[in-house]
Write a protein that holds these residues in place. Structure first.
Motif, short mmCIF file in Angstrom:
data_model
loop_
_atom_site.label_atom_id
_atom_site.label_comp_id
_atom_site.label_asym_id
_atom_site.label_seq_id
_atom_site.Cartn_x
_atom_site.Cartn_y
_atom_site.Cartn_z
N GLU A 117 0.84 -1.20 0.00
CA GLU A 117 0.00 0.00 0.00
C GLU A 117 0.87 1.25 0.00
O GLU A 117 0.65 2.21 -0.74
N ASN A 118 1.86 1.20 0.84
CA ASN A 118 2.78 2.32 0.95
C ASN A 118 3.48 2.57 -0.39
O ASN A 118 3.58 3.71 -0.87
N LEU A 119 3.92 1.47 -1.01
CA LEU A 119 4.67 1.59 -2.26
C LEU A 119 3.78 2.07 -3.40
O LEU A 119 4.26 2.73 -4.32
N ARG A 120 2.49 1.72 -3.34
CA ARG A 120 1.60 2.18 -4.40
C ARG A 120 1.55 3.71 -4.41
O ARG A 120 1.57 4.33 -5.47
N GLY A 121 1.51 4.27 -3.22
CA GLY A 121 1.57 5.73 -3.12
C GLY A 121 2.85 6.26 -3.72
O GLY A 121 2.85 7.21 -4.52
N TRP A 122 3.96 5.60 -3.37
CA TRP A 122 5.24 6.04 -3.90
C TRP A 122 5.33 5.87 -5.41
O TRP A 122 5.99 6.64 -6.09
N TYR A 123 4.65 4.84 -5.91
CA TYR A 123 4.67 4.61 -7.35
C TYR A 123 4.06 5.80 -8.09
O TYR A 123 4.61 6.27 -9.09
N ASP A 124 2.92 6.27 -7.55
CA ASP A 124 2.28 7.43 -8.17
C ASP A 124 3.22 8.64 -8.15
O ASP A 124 3.36 9.34 -9.16
N VAL A 125 3.86 8.82 -6.98
CA VAL A 125 4.82 9.93 -6.88
C VAL A 125 5.93 9.76 -7.90
O VAL A 125 6.31 10.70 -8.61
N ALA A 126 6.43 8.54 -8.02
CA ALA A 126 7.55 8.29 -8.94
C ALA A 126 7.17 8.56 -10.37
O ALA A 126 7.91 9.18 -11.13
N SER A 128 4.77 10.54 -11.52
CA SER A 128 4.58 11.97 -11.79
C SER A 128 5.93 12.68 -11.82
O SER A 128 6.17 13.54 -12.66
N LEU A 129 6.81 12.26 -10.91
CA LEU A 129 8.13 12.91 -10.89
C LEU A 129 8.94 12.58 -12.13
O LEU A 129 9.67 13.43 -12.66
N THR A 130 8.81 11.36 -12.60
CA THR A 130 9.53 10.96 -13.81
C THR A 130 9.09 11.81 -14.99
O THR A 130 9.90 12.29 -15.78
N GLN A 131 7.77 11.99 -15.05
CA GLN A 131 7.26 12.79 -16.18
C GLN A 131 7.71 14.24 -16.05
O GLN A 131 8.11 14.85 -17.04
N PRO A 361 26.79 18.05 -17.62
CA PRO A 361 26.18 16.75 -17.77
C PRO A 361 27.12 15.63 -17.31
O PRO A 361 26.67 14.60 -16.87
N GLU A 362 28.39 15.87 -17.41
CA GLU A 362 29.34 14.83 -17.04
C GLU A 362 29.36 14.61 -15.53
O GLU A 362 29.36 13.48 -15.04
N SER A 363 29.36 15.74 -14.78
CA SER A 363 29.49 15.59 -13.35
C SER A 363 28.16 15.28 -12.68
O SER A 363 28.11 14.86 -11.55
N ASN A 364 27.08 15.52 -13.37
CA ASN A 364 25.78 15.27 -12.77
C ASN A 364 25.05 14.25 -13.60
O ASN A 364 24.59 14.53 -14.69
N ARG A 365 24.94 13.08 -13.07
CA ARG A 365 24.37 12.01 -13.86
C ARG A 365 22.93 11.73 -13.47
O ARG A 365 22.51 10.59 -13.39
N THR A 366 22.19 12.81 -13.25
CA THR A 366 20.81 12.61 -12.81
C THR A 366 20.00 11.97 -13.91
O THR A 366 19.98 12.43 -15.03
N ASN A 367 19.34 10.93 -13.59
CA ASN A 367 18.34 10.40 -14.50
C ASN A 367 16.96 10.63 -13.92
O ASN A 367 16.19 11.42 -14.41
N GLU A 368 16.70 9.91 -12.86
CA GLU A 368 15.44 10.09 -12.17
C GLU A 368 15.72 10.10 -10.68
O GLU A 368 16.52 9.32 -10.20
#
Lengths: 407, 197
Positions: A117-126, A128-131, A361-368
């Motif tokens: 249940e907890n993770l389902r909430g996080w999934y929604d957050v993830a 929306s954040l990904t988008q 971009p080299e020093s910051n490898r942010t994806n998600e």
């Protein structure tokens, strides 16, 4: 010929069974030697072998390449045997853990349900954040990070010995593993490839005495070096004295040494005594069974030859502020000294600003961003203010794993 | 009984009335048997070292390898040096170096010293009772462990942590009694390839 036959006829005893009767001379194999010479030769074995081992010691020390080749050849030969031996062990331990879990099925089910249940909430957050992240990146014309290629291998040998901590995996250059690659366990950074054979590679773990990893502390934004000391928890050294690591904060790799990408999760900070922070690694270094070896190819990105770059030899001049506080000024390679003492030479600063954009971009490898990080960010919003103001790179960049093969 | 062989037999000497193959066959088997006896302890120790290096999940399996090898080298050097000859000790040490990624030749060197000492003091050690022999072994293996530590530290220009050395010393001392029990059984069970003087 007669002598040879006669000797064989006389005694079928092996040649070392020297009886006083034939002390004058007998055959051993092919060469006839007297008992005196035989005894002298027997006595020579030990000093000869001792000398040989000393010679090997010195040779191995002087020529590391031969040593490494010999070791990896041995490992190549032994790794199939080791994986054969390890297989039933894995199966047994899996069966035992399965038996263990049967006892707690109901409890585990309830726990999993609440976690789900907890993770389902996080999934929604993830999602929306990904988008949101994707949109932001698109707006920023973000340079996509190079996708790391990886190879998954089973740990087939514990080749550490007493004074080092290393493992052997059953993947080698034939599978794309190179020296310097990064090995990750299911939950975090485990080590780096130091030697490769044909079908095997040795991975030096982060708790080995020889291991020094530049790391970034996520909450305090400090940098430090994580130094292995053969215990299960590597120490943190060389952190700023006015910015101590905070108990419990996340430790990730920093890309400073140009050997590792930024943001690979390593562990959490823990103080075993006051003033001695250690890292509790996420990876269970004592029970590694499967490792993923990533090739980030960080070495291929080199800073461009900027036209404004100051050559090291030409800056043997007085600094722009006119001060001459460095006694080595004027007598050494000025650029080197000034960079080391933290005083940038004249004309250095603007050029650095120019190149910052291309370095980003080299020093910051942010994806998600992981939802978990987001949560941490929310908790430590106070820390973010100066960062965002200065527009510098956020160290919260998290390394995003390709989905792990194992939980 | 001598045999008259056919001159067509390619293995016999043309002038000889004696067939060498008939006589040398048991000698060869005997030699092979003795060779096996000579190599058995070393071979078994090497096998144990290789198997223990596999990730079996046994805690401290890696620390067990040098301890087991030291107990083996000492035991056989005292009771049956012919079964633990100098080349066997050397190869065993080199194998441990290769498996354990220690500086090459270091373990071989200290094992040879242990073997040399044990063989030299052999007849004195054999007269001791078990507990005294165990104490002597503990003393020797501690020296060996510390020498190993010193050599590894010197060759890598770094002072290695001392905690593993102390652990290794204690572990090796603990391994010896069960190993000696097993070794005694094997010692009685298998024939001695030693020269009977």
């Amino acid at each position: 010929m007669d002598f040879r036959e006669g000797a064989a006829w006389q005694d079928s005893l092996p040649c070392f069974a020297v009886l006083p009767v034939n002390a004058a001379g007998k055959t051993c194999g092919m060469i006839p030697v007297s008992i005196q010479i035989r005894q002298a030769l027997d006595r020579l074995w030990l000093p000869a072998m001792l000398l040989l081992s000393i010679a090997i010691m010195l040779l191995g020390w002087a020529n590391q390449r031969v040593t490494v080749a010999a070791r990896m050849a041995t490992a190549d030969v032994l790794s199939p045997l080791w994986s054969l031996v390890a297989l039933p062990g894995h199966e047994i331990s899996e069966a035992v853990s399965e038996l263990h879990s049967i006892g707690h099925l109901a409890h585990e089910n309830a726990q999993l349900r609440s976690e789900n249940e907890n993770l389902r909430g996080w999934y929604d957050v993830a999602v929306s954040l990904t988008q949101e992240n994707a949109t932001l990146k698109e707006n920023l014309h973000w340079m996509p990070d190079p996708l790391p290629s990886f190879v998954t291998g089973r740990v087939v040998g514990d080749v550490g010995g007493l004074y080092s901590h290393a493992v052997l995996i059953n993947a080698g250059p034939a599978n794309g593993v190179r020296v310097g690659d990064v090995a990750l366990a299911a939950d975090g950074f485990a080590g780096r490839v130091t030697e490769t054979g044909e079908h095997s590679a040795r991975i030096l773990l982060i708790n080995d005495v020889a291991s020094r990893i530049p790391v970034l502390l996520e909450s305090s934004h400090g940098t430090a070096i994580m130094a292995g000391d053969n215990s299960s928890t590597p120490r943190l050294i060389f952190y700023a004295q006015d910015n101590h690591p905070v108990e419990g904060e996340r430790v990730v790799t920093s890309g400073q040494a140009d050997l590792l990408p930024t943001g690979i999760p390593v562990g959490t900070v823990h103080y075993i005594h006051a003033g001695t922070p250690v890292v509790i690694p996420y990876a269970r270094l004592n029970h590694l069974s499967i490792l993923r070896v990533f090739n980030f190819e960080t070495g291929t990105i080199e800073s461009p030859d900027a036209p404004g770059r100051v050559p090291v030899t030409s800056s043997r001049s007085v600094r722009s502020d006119g001060k001459k506080d460095n006694p080595l000024d004027g007598m050494t390679l000025g650029g080197v000294v000034e960079t080391a003492t933290g005083h940038p030479p004249a004309g250095y600063q603007p050029q650095r600003q120019d190149t910052q954009g291309s370095e980003k971009p080299e020093s910051n490898r942010t994806n998600e961003e992981h939802p978990q990080n987001q949560n941490e960010d929310d908790n430590t919003q106070g820390d973010h203010q100066p960062l965002q103001k200065s527009g510098s790179i956020m160290p919260h960049s998290s390394f995003s794993f390709p989905p792990a093969g194992r939980g | 009984m001598r045999e008259h062989v056919m001159s067509s037999d390619p293995h016999s000497h043309p002038q000889s009335h004696w067939h060498p193959d008939v006589r040398s066959a048991p000698a060869l088997a005997q030699r092979l048997d003795r060779l096996a006896m000579r190599l058995l302890p070393g071979g078994l120790t090497a096998l144990a070292a290789v198997l223990l290096a596999a990730p079996t999940g046994i805690p401290g399996a890696i620390a067990l390898i040098p301890g087991l090898a030291m107990a083996s080298v000492f035991f056989w050097s005292v009771w049956r040096p012919a079964s633990m000859s100098v080349p066997v000790v050397f190869c065993l040490g080199l194998l441990l170096d290769l498996i354990g990624f220690a500086p090459l030749g270091v373990t071989a060197f200290v094992f040879l010293l242990l073997h040399g000492t044990a063989v030299h003091m052999r007849f004195g050690l054999m007269r001791l009772n078990f507990v005294t022999l165990w104490l002597a072994f503990t003393l020797l293996e501690s020296c060996v462990c510390w020498l190993l530590w010193f050599l590894v530290s010197a060759l890598s220009f770094k002072i290695m942590p001392t905690a593993p050395v102390i652990f290794e010393c204690m572990l090796t001392a603990g391994i010896y009694p069960p190993f000696a029990a097993l070794g005694n059984w094997a010692h009685r069970r298998f024939s001695n390839p030693e020269p009977q003087l």
